[in-house]
Design an enzyme around this catalytic site. Structure first.
Site, mmCIF file in Angstrom:
data_model
loop_
_atom_site.group_PDB
_atom_site.id
_atom_site.type_symbol
_atom_site.label_atom_id
_atom_site.label_comp_id
_atom_site.label_asym_id
_atom_site.label_seq_id
_atom_site.Cartn_x
_atom_site.Cartn_y
_atom_site.Cartn_z
ATOM 1 N N TYR A 1 27.926 51.045 67.761
ATOM 2 C CA TYR A 1 28.629 51.644 66.627
ATOM 3 C C TYR A 1 28.859 53.146 66.802
ATOM 4 C CZ TYR A 1 27.307 47.309 64.290
ATOM 5 O OH TYR A 1 27.140 45.985 63.956
ATOM 6 N N HIS B 1 33.713 53.958 61.278
ATOM 7 C CA HIS B 1 32.746 53.772 60.194
ATOM 8 C C HIS B 1 31.576 54.758 60.308
ATOM 9 C CE1 HIS B 1 32.384 51.247 56.770
ATOM 10 N NE2 HIS B 1 31.467 50.413 57.197
ATOM 11 N N TYR C 1 21.436 50.521 58.085
ATOM 12 C CA TYR C 1 22.793 50.005 58.203
ATOM 13 C C TYR C 1 23.582 50.411 56.959
ATOM 14 C CZ TYR C 1 21.794 47.517 62.497
ATOM 15 O OH TYR C 1 21.443 47.229 63.773
ATOM 16 N N ASN D 1 25.586 49.102 54.739
ATOM 17 C CA ASN D 1 25.634 48.403 53.457
ATOM 18 C C ASN D 1 24.343 48.482 52.647
ATOM 19 O OD1 ASN D 1 28.171 47.791 54.343
ATOM 20 N ND2 ASN D 1 27.771 45.628 54.684
ATOM 21 N N ASP E 1 33.445 57.337 55.549
ATOM 22 C CA ASP E 1 34.820 57.086 55.992
ATOM 23 C C ASP E 1 35.635 56.558 54.818
ATOM 24 O OD1 ASP E 1 33.088 54.694 56.275
ATOM 25 O OD2 ASP E 1 34.924 53.701 56.889
ATOM 26 N N ASN F 1 31.117 49.318 50.878
ATOM 27 C CA ASN F 1 29.813 48.695 50.608
ATOM 28 C C ASN F 1 28.649 49.679 50.659
ATOM 29 O OD1 ASN F 1 30.879 46.151 50.087
ATOM 30 N ND2 ASN F 1 30.869 45.615 52.264
#
Length: 188
Positions: free
Chosen positions: A16, A21, A65, A67, A92, A113
């Site tokens: 990632y 994101h 993470y 969310n 973002d 989220n």
């Protein structure tokens, strides 16, 4: 001494690292590098402390993470006794063109989220957010692939100037206040 918590949202792990994101992580990493700061892995995230013009600024990259970011935000706000008006969440935003900056005192999660979880954990939507535009160059049903995709060459070429602006925004938020920061940076 005034204390602030600046949280960059993102996902942990190398896959990632350079994704749209993860712009929150990237902005904080750039600020840390510029100021010779080192992140340490603490409870629920990587943390470093930045002193700027009489302010103590905690920079947090949650390791929960995206969310589930709210748990880390709530924990560090409480532990460090940071007033909620001194919280800034960096995220973002696909509803803004690439590199566009928007700072708001409150608002909806806008389908994000990470922001939804922060709102649920804090039990309010009244916290400052710094949205960094990533654009919406994806076809129907491809949003996840897009935000978890890496930046394109043109975006990367423009990134240094955008990151400088983002760091200036953080410094402004902690010294000049929200209203001045909004007037100076929104839409820039």
């Amino acid at each position: 001494m005034k204390k602030f918590l600046v949280v960059g949202l993102g996902n942990i792990g190398p896959k990632y690292h350079n994704t749209r994101h993860n712009i929150g992580f990237r902005i904080l990493d750039t600020l840390a590098k510029e100021e010779s700061l080192t992140f340490e892995t603490e409870k629920l995230g990587d943390l470093t402390t930045y002193k700027h013009k009489g302010r103590t600024i905690l920079l947090l990259k949650p390791n929960t993470y995206m969310n589930l970011s709210g748990k880390a935000v709530r924990y560090w706000l409480t532990k460090e006794k940071v007033p909620i008006e001194n919280l800034l969440i960096i995220t973002d935003d696909i509803n803004l063109p690439f590199g566009t900056i928007r700072v708001k005192a409150k608002g909806s999660a806008g389908g994000h989220n990470g922001l939804k979880d922060i709102e649920a954990q804090l039990n309010t939507s009244k916290y400052c957010r710094f949205r960094f535009g990533v654009g919406a160059e994806f076809s129907k049903g491809r949003q996840v692939d897009y935000v978890l995709g890496e930046w394109g060459p043109e975006e990367e070429a423009a990134m240094p100037e955008r990151l400088d602006k983002a760091i200036a925004l953080i410094k402004s938020f902690t010294t000049a206040g929200l209203a001045n920061t909004m007037n100076t940076f929104n839409g820039k």
